[in-house]
Design a protein around this motif. Structure first.
Motif, short mmCIF file in Angstrom:
data_model
loop_
_atom_site.label_atom_id
_atom_site.label_comp_id
_atom_site.label_asym_id
_atom_site.label_seq_id
_atom_site.Cartn_x
_atom_site.Cartn_y
_atom_site.Cartn_z
N PHE A 29 0.86 -1.17 0.00
CA PHE A 29 0.00 0.00 0.00
C PHE A 29 0.90 1.23 0.00
CE2 PHE A 29 -4.26 -1.73 0.99
CZ PHE A 29 -3.91 -3.04 1.25
N GLN A 52 0.94 5.72 0.85
CA GLN A 52 0.24 6.90 1.37
C GLN A 52 1.04 8.13 1.02
OE1 GLN A 52 -0.71 6.74 5.55
NE2 GLN A 52 -2.31 8.30 5.32
N ARG A 97 -4.30 6.14 2.71
CA ARG A 97 -3.48 5.01 2.31
C ARG A 97 -4.24 4.20 1.27
NH1 ARG A 97 -0.38 1.70 6.93
NH2 ARG A 97 -0.07 3.89 7.49
N PHE A 135 -4.32 0.99 -1.85
CA PHE A 135 -3.82 -0.29 -2.31
C PHE A 135 -2.94 -0.10 -3.54
CE2 PHE A 135 -3.72 -4.61 -3.59
CZ PHE A 135 -4.01 -4.65 -4.95
N ARG A 137 -7.69 -2.38 2.59
CA ARG A 137 -6.81 -2.10 3.73
C ARG A 137 -7.30 -2.77 5.00
NH1 ARG A 137 -6.30 4.15 4.78
NH2 ARG A 137 -8.30 3.75 5.72
N TYR A 157 -6.11 -6.34 6.18
CA TYR A 157 -4.72 -6.58 6.55
C TYR A 157 -4.49 -6.35 8.04
CZ TYR A 157 -3.51 -7.25 1.73
OH TYR A 157 -3.44 -7.77 0.46
N TRP A 165 1.38 -4.83 9.55
CA TRP A 165 1.92 -3.77 8.71
C TRP A 165 3.38 -3.54 9.02
CZ3 TRP A 165 -0.96 -1.23 4.97
CH2 TRP A 165 -2.33 -1.52 4.96
#
Length: 125
Positions: free
Chosen positions: A36, A38, A44, A46, A109, A112, A115
């Protein structure tokens, strides 16, 4: 699962970078592995995913044909090869892991759980 992303940096438009994400744990192969990104002031979003089954990938429309995701289960590592970079690709890139019972790779998002810390990619014009 702990994730460590690396490989970001400063590159000129049209250039290439390869991001890596190393994962801890013995169940790496059970997770969809995604990237991902941002950008400043933006949500943020994909970028790409490689399914746990190894049978499919998915990409955001904005990177199709330029980015390639791959994974090496023996090394517990997922990669993102980024070619023909554009200034609009500038962002912090995050790798993430999703445990999923589905063969179709996860692109949301919210799917998930784990991270990485993010790696900054800056593309100059």
């Amino acid at each position: 699962v702990q994730l460590q992303a690396s490989g970001g940096g400063l590159v000129q438009a049209g250039g290439s970078l390869r991001l890596s994400c190393a994962a801890s744990g013995r169940t790496f192969s059970s997770y969809d592995m995604g990237w991902f990104r941002q950008a400043p002031g933006k949500e943020r979003e994909f970028v790409a995913v490689f399914s746990w089954s190894g049978s499919s990938t998915n990409y955001a429309d904005s990177v199709k044909g330029r980015f390639t995701i791959s994974r090496d289960n023996a090394k517990n590592t997922v990669y993102l090869q980024m070619n023909t970079l554009k200034p609009e690709d500038t962002a912090v890139y995050y790798c993430a892991a999703a445990r999923s019972p589905y063969l179709t790779p996860r692109t949301s998002r919210s799917d998930y759980t784990y991270w990485g810390q993010g790696t900054l990619v800056t593309v100059s014009s």
